[in-house]
Scaffold this active site. Sequence first.
Site, short mmCIF file in Angstrom:
data_model
loop_
_atom_site.label_atom_id
_atom_site.label_comp_id
_atom_site.label_asym_id
_atom_site.label_seq_id
_atom_site.Cartn_x
_atom_site.Cartn_y
_atom_site.Cartn_z
N ASN A 156 0.81 -1.23 0.00
CA ASN A 156 0.00 0.00 0.00
C ASN A 156 0.84 1.28 0.00
O ASN A 156 0.48 2.25 -0.65
CB ASN A 156 -1.00 -0.02 1.17
CG ASN A 156 -0.32 -0.05 2.51
OD1 ASN A 156 0.70 -0.70 2.68
ND2 ASN A 156 -0.86 0.68 3.46
N GLU A 173 3.14 -5.47 12.31
CA GLU A 173 2.25 -4.31 12.09
C GLU A 173 1.17 -4.81 11.15
O GLU A 173 1.45 -5.14 10.00
CB GLU A 173 3.01 -3.16 11.44
CG GLU A 173 4.15 -2.60 12.25
CD GLU A 173 3.70 -1.89 13.50
OE1 GLU A 173 2.52 -1.49 13.57
OE2 GLU A 173 4.51 -1.75 14.42
N CYS A 226 -3.21 1.59 6.37
CA CYS A 226 -3.62 0.86 7.58
C CYS A 226 -4.23 1.81 8.60
O CYS A 226 -5.02 1.39 9.44
CB CYS A 226 -2.44 0.13 8.17
SG CYS A 226 -1.05 1.23 8.50
N GLU A 249 7.08 0.14 16.11
CA GLU A 249 8.16 0.65 15.27
C GLU A 249 8.35 2.13 15.60
O GLU A 249 7.68 2.68 16.46
CB GLU A 249 7.79 0.48 13.79
CG GLU A 249 7.61 -0.97 13.40
CD GLU A 249 7.48 -1.16 11.90
OE1 GLU A 249 6.57 -0.56 11.29
OE2 GLU A 249 8.27 -1.93 11.33
P1 NAD Z 1 -0.10 -9.34 3.05
O1 NAD Z 1 -0.14 -9.87 4.43
O2 NAD Z 1 -0.81 -10.08 1.99
O3 NAD Z 1 1.40 -9.21 2.54
C1 NAD Z 1 2.37 -8.44 3.20
C2 NAD Z 1 3.74 -8.98 2.88
O4 NAD Z 1 3.85 -10.29 3.44
C3 NAD Z 1 4.01 -9.15 1.38
O5 NAD Z 1 5.36 -8.84 1.10
C4 NAD Z 1 3.75 -10.63 1.16
O6 NAD Z 1 4.44 -11.18 0.06
C5 NAD Z 1 4.28 -11.21 2.46
N1 NAD Z 1 3.75 -12.53 2.81
C6 NAD Z 1 2.56 -13.08 2.48
N2 NAD Z 1 2.48 -14.34 2.98
C7 NAD Z 1 3.62 -14.57 3.65
C8 NAD Z 1 4.13 -15.66 4.40
N3 NAD Z 1 3.43 -16.80 4.53
N4 NAD Z 1 5.33 -15.55 4.96
C9 NAD Z 1 6.05 -14.40 4.85
N5 NAD Z 1 5.64 -13.34 4.13
C10 NAD Z 1 4.43 -13.42 3.55
O7 NAD Z 1 -0.58 -7.84 3.17
P2 NAD Z 1 -0.84 -6.83 1.99
O8 NAD Z 1 -2.10 -7.25 1.31
O9 NAD Z 1 0.41 -6.67 1.19
O10 NAD Z 1 -1.07 -5.46 2.78
C11 NAD Z 1 -2.30 -5.06 3.25
C12 NAD Z 1 -2.38 -5.28 4.74
O11 NAD Z 1 -1.28 -4.65 5.39
C13 NAD Z 1 -3.61 -4.65 5.35
O12 NAD Z 1 -4.18 -5.56 6.26
C14 NAD Z 1 -3.07 -3.44 6.09
O13 NAD Z 1 -3.84 -3.02 7.18
C15 NAD Z 1 -1.75 -3.93 6.53
N6 NAD Z 1 -0.87 -2.82 6.82
C16 NAD Z 1 -0.56 -2.55 8.14
C17 NAD Z 1 0.25 -1.48 8.47
C18 NAD Z 1 0.60 -1.16 9.90
O14 NAD Z 1 1.52 -0.38 10.12
N7 NAD Z 1 -0.09 -1.70 10.88
C19 NAD Z 1 0.75 -0.66 7.45
C20 NAD Z 1 0.40 -0.94 6.13
C21 NAD Z 1 -0.39 -2.04 5.83
#
Ligand code: NAD
Length: 488
Positions: free
Chosen positions: A157, A255, A289, A468
């Site tokens: 995002n 996060e 997020c 963080e």
């Molecule tokens: P996602 O969980 O699908 O992917 C995030 C990352 O994790 C990607 O690089 C992905 O390739 C990797 N990943 C996926 N499966 C994995 C596994 N089994 N092992 C290790 N890595 C793996 O999330 P997304 O769709 O990319 O992002 C959206 C989500 O992120 C939303 O839920 C949003 O709220 C959250 N987000 C949170 C914050 C925060 O600071 N709290 C900030 C931004 C986004």
Amino acid sequence: MVVGHAAPEMESIYNFINGETTATAKQLDVYEPAVGEVYAQAPASNANEVDLAVTAAAAAFDGWRRTPAAERARCLGRLADLLEERIDEFAAAESRDNGKPLQLAATLDIPRAVTNLRFFAGAAEHFASEAHAMEQGAINYTLRQPLGVVGCISPWNLPLYLFTWKVAPALAAGNTVVAKPSELTPMTAYLLSRLANRAGFPPGVFNVVHGEGANAGQAIVDNPRIKAISFTGGTVTGERIARSVAGSFKKLSLEMGGKNPTIVFADCDFDDMLATTVRAAFANQGEICLCGSRILIERPLYERFRDVFASAVSALRVGDPRNVDTDQGALVSKSHMNKVLGHIDQARKDGGTILAGGQRIRPEGRCRNGWFVAPTVIDGLGPACAANQEEIFGPVATLLPFEGEDEAIALANGSDYGLAASIWTADGSRALRLAQEVEAGLVWVNTWMMRDLRTPMGGMKRSGLGREGGFEAMRFFTEARNVCIRYE
Ligand code: NAD
């Protein structure tokens, strides 16, 4: 994602391992969301590539941890300078890769990535530790030493913004890094990795491995030589990672998702609140997020808020991210667009009233097949409905009325998530009371997303584990060791 064969006009993305760009036999298609077409190929790395990167990072660790903090800071600072010289190039790449407005990438994402690198360059030199004198004639001092090779996994995002938010403190603290950006938005992390040698990072200190979460991501999580995982992404993925590392006792920072309340009291400054509440719900297509997607409004203000808010949201301009007057670009993927539209359909079935948006948009011209959703406002749903409970992570906001502080707190806390909250009131005492009661790691009063990088950033409940930001991040990326010296 599918295995692809790069057409001549395709852009190519490579891994960056041990100071060199390297290709993989298998590749992933990377889409331009605004046009709905493949425009690049990225490595589909697996455990082999991750292992090569870990080997390089492990070999580089001893040299990097002994590198004076001032020199580590200089490398980060030079990387910040090199990035800043290329803001336009990186902003164009980020916008194309993610679908977000070019203007937003140029004013928020890339400048913030520059700031992250510079901020943690400073932290490298200012990080200090504690000493505890004992009356019994002894003194304790705490060493905070780097962990070794650490894994940084980031989402799509805010691609470069969140990528640098992790790798910068990890490197500043003296660790070597194996980082994986989202497979949906790999471009700017790749472009950044190409600047690492020029910034002065020795080979192996900063490695970037591209690929899918289930393959490259899981291989980072499972690699026994990686000492810590810093992850930002969805809660389901975070839970899976937590289970995977439970037996190995790796340090873990998570996060994750949010369903953040914006709490509007009738005594607030209406115009200020309205402009910020629209931005809080719909900035970056609602794909932040911290977005305030659940808007709670004190009953006496409800009708006025609903009508003015719905018309302000309807006036947002959705379309080609390259246009300077575009407020909202495309969603990151076709499947994410369909997920968001599915949530809107469910809200209709649950009896919600769509006050604005509610459908896919097909702009004229080059973006007619892009993945756009009209900014959507829904009311008439109870707090337990899916649209008020599940993270949609798109341009959808729900409205709920409340009477009095107690109900506001109950509604705000009636969620599995606990990332952020924004409270709007002219009553300072009430603001302070609510700021203590609302279950959120970040609380804003009469503002949203004002960020001081020294402050702790993260969520409670199903939104996160650990914090963080500032020295919190430096502490995460170091191991504390107490040394006690008796002198009497
Ligand atoms: P996602 O969980 O699908 O992917 C995030 C990352 O994790 C990607 O690089 C992905 O390739 C990797 N990943 C996926 N499966 C994995 C596994 N089994 N092992 C290790 N890595 C793996 O999330 P997304 O769709 O990319 O992002 C959206 C989500 O992120 C939303 O839920 C949003 O709220 C959250 N987000 C949170 C914050 C925060 O600071 N709290 C900030 C931004 C986004």
